[in-house]
Design a protein around this motif. Sequence first.
Motif, mmCIF file in Angstrom:
data_model
loop_
_atom_site.group_PDB
_atom_site.id
_atom_site.type_symbol
_atom_site.label_atom_id
_atom_site.label_comp_id
_atom_site.label_asym_id
_atom_site.label_seq_id
_atom_site.Cartn_x
_atom_site.Cartn_y
_atom_site.Cartn_z
ATOM 1 N N LYS A 1 98.557 55.418 8.866
ATOM 2 C CA LYS A 1 97.685 54.410 9.449
ATOM 3 C C LYS A 1 97.672 53.187 8.546
ATOM 4 N N GLU A 2 97.060 52.117 9.029
ATOM 5 C CA GLU A 2 97.056 50.876 8.266
ATOM 6 C C GLU A 2 96.363 51.042 6.917
ATOM 7 N N ASP A 3 95.371 51.940 6.846
ATOM 8 C CA ASP A 3 94.673 52.163 5.586
ATOM 9 C C ASP A 3 95.397 53.142 4.681
ATOM 10 N N GLY A 4 96.560 53.629 5.117
ATOM 11 C CA GLY A 4 97.350 54.533 4.306
ATOM 12 C C GLY A 4 97.162 56.007 4.605
ATOM 13 N N THR A 5 96.284 56.344 5.562
ATOM 14 C CA THR A 5 96.120 57.748 5.914
ATOM 15 C C THR A 5 97.453 58.311 6.403
ATOM 16 N N LEU A 6 97.872 59.428 5.819
ATOM 17 C CA LEU A 6 99.205 59.965 6.051
ATOM 18 C C LEU A 6 99.248 61.049 7.119
ATOM 19 N N GLY B 1 97.067 55.802 16.101
ATOM 20 C CA GLY B 1 97.002 54.854 14.991
ATOM 21 C C GLY B 1 98.030 55.100 13.905
ATOM 22 N N TYR B 2 98.731 56.236 13.970
ATOM 23 C CA TYR B 2 99.801 56.509 13.011
ATOM 24 C C TYR B 2 101.074 55.814 13.496
ATOM 25 N N ARG B 3 101.633 54.981 12.649
ATOM 26 C CA ARG B 3 102.845 54.235 12.956
ATOM 27 C C ARG B 3 103.814 54.382 11.784
ATOM 28 N N HIS C 1 103.486 48.326 10.383
ATOM 29 C CA HIS C 1 102.139 47.766 10.368
ATOM 30 C C HIS C 1 102.208 46.262 10.091
ATOM 31 N N LYS C 2 101.613 45.481 10.974
ATOM 32 C CA LYS C 2 101.777 44.024 10.912
ATOM 33 C C LYS C 2 101.168 43.411 9.656
ATOM 34 N N ARG C 3 100.145 44.028 9.095
ATOM 35 C CA ARG C 3 99.507 43.469 7.902
ATOM 36 C C ARG C 3 99.976 44.159 6.611
#
Length: 270
Positions: free
Chosen positions: A187-192, A206-208, A213-215
């Motif tokens: 996820k964007e916050d780093g959740t794996l 939300g996992y990509r 991740h665009k940001r």
Amino acid sequence: MATYAIGDIQGCFDPFMRLLEKLRFRPDRDKLWLAGDMVHRGHDSLSTLRFLYKHRAQVTAVLGNHDLHLLALAHGAKSLTDKERDLAKVLRAKDADKLLHWLQKQPLVVHKKGFTMVHAGIPPMWSVTKAVELSREVHQALSDDAMAKAYFYGMYGNEPHCWNDHLVGVERLRSITNYFTRMRFCKEDGTLDLVTKRGADAGHDGYRPWFSHKRRKTRNDKILFGHWAALEGRADTPNVYALDTGCVWGGYLTAMRLSDEKFFCTDCGL
């Protein structure tokens, strides 16, 4: 003089030699960058390590999860399985100590020549500077015998699932290692998500893919990585170069010349 970045060799020594022949690689002139997983699952990890050690002055490498597994076996943190005969040959070789000592000295992240190389990737919330700093923490642990032993005994596991700057000890080192050597989706916050191993379109909830991740803080940095054979060498993202093209699975072994970002590959029929 040319510098070539090569994806996961995984002990596929003969295809590796064929690729170097195709590149017309000359160790007195050219350089090799290796994106980790130099050993395991192929047929000749020992010859691969011997070649890299012989030409170590021309080699820049990062550690992958399979390289770390070999080192964990050497430290007694894991036991060999019947399927790991190729790694057994390395561990029983007369020159095993010097080969493994060289391997253990390699970092998790390399940043130079305008490129950053890492085995699996860099999560969205870390800059290249942050990644290099965290890589150095693991490198320092591997440079100390007592710390290295504790590290390998505590290296395995999927938790913590998300980075926290306040992590300490082996848990912190495990988290850093999982991002740099095992990550695919997050996820964007780093959740794996360390379970899903299919292609980039397998993202969910939300996992990509870490690079999509665009940001992402490294979106303007050139990143070389391996690990993810299911991508088949296509990240389809500017400045992101996927080098694992599944040699050990019957695919190809791929190299990219850094000067002009041209790709070369060889069939990996063994």
